[in-house]
Each structure stands twice: as structure tokens, then as C-alpha cells.
Design a protein around this motif. Structure first.
Motif, PDB file in Angstrom:
ATOM      1  N   VAL A  99     -57.089   9.373  15.567  1.00  9.13           N
ATOM      2  CA  VAL A  99     -57.781   8.761  14.435  1.00  9.13           C
ATOM      3  C   VAL A  99     -58.395   7.439  14.858  1.00  9.13           C
ATOM      4  N   THR A 100     -59.625   7.199  14.432  1.00 12.00           N
ATOM      5  CA  THR A 100     -60.244   5.900  14.642  1.00 12.00           C
ATOM      6  C   THR A 100     -61.055   5.545  13.420  1.00 12.00           C
ATOM      7  N   MET A 101     -61.328   4.254  13.247  1.00 13.78           N
ATOM      8  CA  MET A 101     -62.283   3.798  12.243  1.00 13.78           C
ATOM      9  C   MET A 101     -63.307   2.918  12.951  1.00 13.78           C
ATOM     10  N   GLY A 102     -64.559   3.024  12.528  1.00 14.69           N
ATOM     11  CA  GLY A 102     -65.596   2.249  13.190  1.00 14.69           C
ATOM     12  C   GLY A 102     -66.962   2.838  12.955  1.00 14.69           C
ATOM     13  N   PRO A 103     -67.995   2.253  13.550  1.00 16.10           N
ATOM     14  CA  PRO A 103     -69.365   2.737  13.378  1.00 16.10           C
ATOM     15  C   PRO A 103     -69.555   4.108  14.006  1.00 16.10           C
ATOM     16  N   PRO A 104     -70.711   4.731  13.811  1.00 15.52           N
ATOM     17  CA  PRO A 104     -70.938   6.078  14.359  1.00 15.52           C
ATOM     18  C   PRO A 104     -70.634   6.200  15.847  1.00 15.52           C
ATOM     19  N   GLY A 105     -70.922   5.158  16.623  1.00 15.03           N
ATOM     20  CA  GLY A 105     -70.686   5.226  18.067  1.00 15.03           C
ATOM     21  C   GLY A 105     -69.229   5.374  18.438  1.00 15.03           C
ATOM     22  N   ALA A 106     -68.309   5.063  17.519  1.00 10.29           N
ATOM     23  CA  ALA A 106     -66.878   5.179  17.807  1.00 10.29           C
ATOM     24  C   ALA A 106     -66.455   6.621  18.021  1.00 10.29           C
ATOM     25  N   ALA A 107     -67.308   7.566  17.640  1.00 15.24           N
ATOM     26  CA  ALA A 107     -66.996   8.983  17.866  1.00 15.24           C
ATOM     27  C   ALA A 107     -66.824   9.281  19.348  1.00 15.24           C
ATOM     28  N   ARG A 108     -67.459   8.476  20.207  1.00 12.20           N
ATOM     29  CA  ARG A 108     -67.322   8.695  21.651  1.00 12.20           C
ATOM     30  C   ARG A 108     -65.895   8.467  22.124  1.00 12.20           C
ATOM     31  N   ALA A 109     -65.185   7.535  21.483  1.00 12.55           N
ATOM     32  CA  ALA A 109     -63.783   7.319  21.834  1.00 12.55           C
ATOM     33  C   ALA A 109     -62.949   8.536  21.475  1.00 12.55           C
ATOM     34  N   LEU A 110     -63.291   9.173  20.356  1.00 19.67           N
ATOM     35  CA  LEU A 110     -62.557  10.371  19.942  1.00 19.67           C
ATOM     36  C   LEU A 110     -62.792  11.518  20.915  1.00 19.67           C
ATOM     37  N   VAL A 111     -64.024  11.669  21.377  1.00 25.30           N
ATOM     38  CA  VAL A 111     -64.332  12.739  22.340  1.00 25.30           C
ATOM     39  C   VAL A 111     -63.526  12.541  23.618  1.00 25.30           C
ATOM     40  N   ASP A 140     -55.729  17.643  20.004  1.00 29.12           N
ATOM     41  CA  ASP A 140     -56.194  18.900  19.406  1.00 29.12           C
ATOM     42  C   ASP A 140     -57.348  18.710  18.423  1.00 29.12           C
ATOM     43  N   GLU A 141     -57.328  17.622  17.676  1.00 27.32           N
ATOM     44  CA  GLU A 141     -58.352  17.376  16.670  1.00 27.32           C
ATOM     45  C   GLU A 141     -58.485  15.879  16.451  1.00 27.32           C
ATOM     46  N   ALA A 142     -59.524  15.482  15.683  1.00 19.25           N
ATOM     47  CA  ALA A 142     -59.773  14.059  15.505  1.00 19.25           C
ATOM     48  C   ALA A 142     -60.303  13.782  14.106  1.00 19.25           C
ATOM     49  N   VAL A 143     -60.091  12.547  13.663  1.00 18.50           N
ATOM     50  CA  VAL A 143     -60.609  12.065  12.381  1.00 18.50           C
ATOM     51  C   VAL A 143     -61.313  10.738  12.633  1.00 18.50           C
ATOM     52  N   HIS A 144     -62.536  10.642  12.143  1.00 13.09           N
ATOM     53  CA  HIS A 144     -63.329   9.418  12.277  1.00 13.09           C
ATOM     54  C   HIS A 144     -63.601   8.862  10.880  1.00 13.09           C
ATOM     55  N   VAL A 145     -63.049   7.688  10.600  1.00 17.02           N
ATOM     56  CA  VAL A 145     -63.310   7.020   9.320  1.00 17.02           C
ATOM     57  C   VAL A 145     -64.504   6.090   9.530  1.00 17.02           C
ATOM     58  N   VAL A 146     -65.617   6.406   8.883  1.00 14.94           N
ATOM     59  CA  VAL A 146     -66.835   5.621   9.057  1.00 14.94           C
ATOM     60  C   VAL A 146     -67.429   5.334   7.689  1.00 14.94           C
ATOM     61  N   ASP A 147     -67.750   4.053   7.474  1.00 22.01           N
ATOM     62  CA  ASP A 147     -68.305   3.635   6.181  1.00 22.01           C
ATOM     63  C   ASP A 147     -68.921   2.248   6.389  1.00 22.01           C
ATOM     64  N   SER A 158     -64.992   9.107   4.646  1.00 22.71           N
ATOM     65  CA  SER A 158     -65.483   7.834   4.120  1.00 22.71           C
ATOM     66  C   SER A 158     -64.356   7.142   3.367  1.00 22.71           C
ATOM     67  N   LEU A 159     -64.618   5.941   2.879  1.00 16.30           N
ATOM     68  CA  LEU A 159     -63.623   5.250   2.068  1.00 16.30           C
ATOM     69  C   LEU A 159     -63.326   6.017   0.786  1.00 16.30           C
ATOM     70  N   ALA A 160     -64.352   6.664   0.229  1.00 19.64           N
ATOM     71  CA  ALA A 160     -64.146   7.450  -0.993  1.00 19.64           C
ATOM     72  C   ALA A 160     -63.165   8.586  -0.748  1.00 19.64           C
ATOM     73  N   ASP A 161     -63.241   9.191   0.443  1.00 26.59           N
ATOM     74  CA  ASP A 161     -62.312  10.278   0.775  1.00 26.59           C
ATOM     75  C   ASP A 161     -60.869   9.784   0.808  1.00 26.59           C
ATOM     76  N   LEU A 162     -60.709   8.504   1.155  1.00 30.06           N
ATOM     77  CA  LEU A 162     -59.362   7.926   1.260  1.00 30.06           C
ATOM     78  C   LEU A 162     -58.961   7.179  -0.007  1.00 30.06           C
ATOM     79  N   ARG A 163     -59.838   7.199  -1.011  1.00 34.96           N
ATOM     80  CA  ARG A 163     -59.586   6.521  -2.287  1.00 34.96           C
ATOM     81  C   ARG A 163     -59.357   5.025  -2.104  1.00 34.96           C
ATOM     82  N   ILE A 164     -60.191   4.427  -1.248  1.00 40.79           N
ATOM     83  CA  ILE A 164     -60.155   2.986  -1.017  1.00 40.79           C
ATOM     84  C   ILE A 164     -61.463   2.389  -1.529  1.00 40.79           C
TER      85      ILE A 164
END
Length: 265
Positions: free
Chosen positions: A65-77, A85-92, A209-215
Motif C-alpha cells: 500500500v502507498t499513498m501519493g501522486p500518480p507517479g507513486a505507482a512505480r513504487a508499487l510495481v 501479490d497485489e497493491a493499493v494506491h491511494v491517490v487524491d 480515493s479519499l471518498a473510498d476510504l470515507r475521509i
């Protein structure tokens, strides 16, 4: 067993770039899109520890799991290539400027939604180095935490960590679920094989997004952060080296005199 590994996309510390060269935005936040970034090295140790637990049992699923701008997806890859096995990117957009307190709020909400038995993370990120997010996340989740673990053993109902406390070594048992931050002494991360790099591109990366996490947006970002950056000063770096010449005895005496004079011994 569900393992969640918290990771961060950080500026590559091996790339030397002046602070004045477009590194900071007007609000003194780091412009990560203007920098060469990578998966934080401490986080690679956390992913490796998750993989070692997975190799000892058959029922382990690893989600990074990471949170950050779109480019943070590279850390997940990269983390997926290391074996997750899988990843979650919180971006907002509202996350911009979030400090450790706001970051822990978002990460805890993501971990809670995923579900977990054990949360692993590096002891500190290489950009801010505060070392407080693991404990903050554990507090928000209401679970025990052990920080700076040098070794980890995960059982059915508990996790045992070993920590070097200087003259002594502490063995600490935590009832699952729990949060553990690890040091570089847990084991060197393995370099991913080419096949793992290719397979990582096909693994699931969910974007929340933050809405998905109810924040609410006003709970994060610069406005909600408890800390404020008021100025930035370049690191002075190391001073000139001291070169001691002469025979061994004379050099040793001069070196000892220098260390004593500067109160280093």
C-alpha cells in the motif's frame, strides 16, 4: 494470513540535485514529479520480510500500500516485482502536503479496508526519516506495535520480533493483528528476476480515493497537518578530510590528539 506492507515513493538519494533546481513547490512541499524517485530502500526490506514469512507457510497473501501522486505507482510495481501479490494506491489531490499525522490516518483507513493480520513497514522513510508513522498507524488501528525489529517470526496467533538494544537483545511477542517496522538487519532484499518484473505488470493494482476510504478532504493535506515547513536550508555536507602522514606511531598520536581536541573521544 494477510500481510500488508506500507511503502513509499521517495526521491532517489543517489541522484545529486541542488535544492534550487525546481525541487520545491511554492508551499515548500517536495515536487516529486520533478525528481527521480524510487521505492524507498527501507520498504524493500519490509517486502523481503513479508516474502520470507510467505516462504515458510502456504496461506500468505501480500498486499503493498502507498499513498501519493500518480507517479507513486512505480513504487508499487517495484514492490510487486519483489514478490507482493497485489497493491493499493491511494491517490487524491487533497493529499498534497500531508504530514505524518495525516498520512497515518489515510494508511490506517486503507489497511482497515483491506483487512490484515500483520502490517510490515520500514523503520523510517529516506526522505523525512521521522520513524513515527508505524506507531501512529498501529494506534489508529488499535493494535500492538513493535518498532525497529531486527528479526521477525510469525506464528498462527502471534508475531515475535527480536531487537538489538545495545548491551542486550529483546525478544518481544505481540498478539496478532499487529504492526511491525523492520530494520535493514532483517535480511538483504533479493534482486527481482526478469520474469518477476514482467509478471508484476499484470498484477492487480487498485486505486482508491479519499471518498473510498470515507475521509474528508479537510482531514488531510497542508491545512490539516500539525507540522509546517517554514524554510529549507541546504545540507552543509562534510568538511575537508584530515590526512595524517608519518610513521604509524607518530600518525596514531596525532590522530588521537586531534580526536581529543575536538571532543570526539
Amino acid at each position: 494470513m494477510k500481510l500488508v506492507v506500507l511503502v513509499k515513493h521517495v526521491p532517489d538519494e543517489t541522484v545529486d540535485r541542488p535544492l534550487t533546481d525546481g525541487v520545491f513547490a511554492d508551499d515548500l512541499t517536495v515536487d516529486r514529479e520533478a525528481l527521480t524517485c524510487r521505492l524507498g530502500e527501507p520498504d524493500e526490506y519490509a517486502v523481503e520480510q513479508a516474502m520470507r514469512i510467505a516462504r515458510r507457510r502456504m496461506d500468505v497473501q501480500i498486499c503493498v500500500v502507498t499513498m501519493g501522486p500518480p507517479g507513486a505507482a512505480r513504487a508499487l510495481v517495484r514492490a510487486l516485482a519483489l514478490g507482493a501479490d497485489e497493491a493499493v494506491h491511494v491517490v487524491d489531490d487533497a493529499l498534497h502536503g500531508s504530514d505524518a499525522q495525516a498520512t497515518s490516518l489515510v494508511l490506517a483507513a486503507a489497511v482497515r479496508r483491506i483487512g490484515f493480520d500483520l502490517v510490515l513497514c520500514g523503520t523510517a522513510s529516506t526522505d523525512s526519516g521521522m520513524s513515527v508513522v508505524p506507531a501512529m498507524v498501529a494506534e489508529r488501528l488499535g493494535v500492538p506495535v513493535a518498532c525497529e525489529a531486527d528479526a521477525v517470526w510469525a506464528g498462527e496467533d502471534e508475531v515475535v520480533v527480536r531487537r538489538d538494544a545495545g548491551p542486550t537483545t529483546d525478544d518481544i511477542a505481540l498478539t496478532l493483528p499487529a504492526v511491525v517496522s523492520v530494520t535493514e538487519r532483517v535480511g538483504e532484499p533479493r534482486y527481482p528476476a526478469y520474469r518477476s518484473v514482467v509478471e508484476a505488470r499484470g498484477k492487480v493494482v487498485r486505486t482508491w480515493s479519499l471518498a473510498d476510504l470515507r475521509i474528508r478532504p479537510d482531514e488531510v493535506g497542508l491545512g490539516a497537518s500539525a507540522t509546517v515547513v517554514r524554510s529549507v536550508t541546504p545540507y552543509a555536507g562534510q568538511g575537508p578530510a584530515l590526512i595524517v602522514r608519518g610513521d604509524a606511531r607518530d600518525a596514531a598520536e596525532r590522530l588521537a590528539s586531534y580526536l581529543s581536541e575536538h571532543q570526539l573521544i
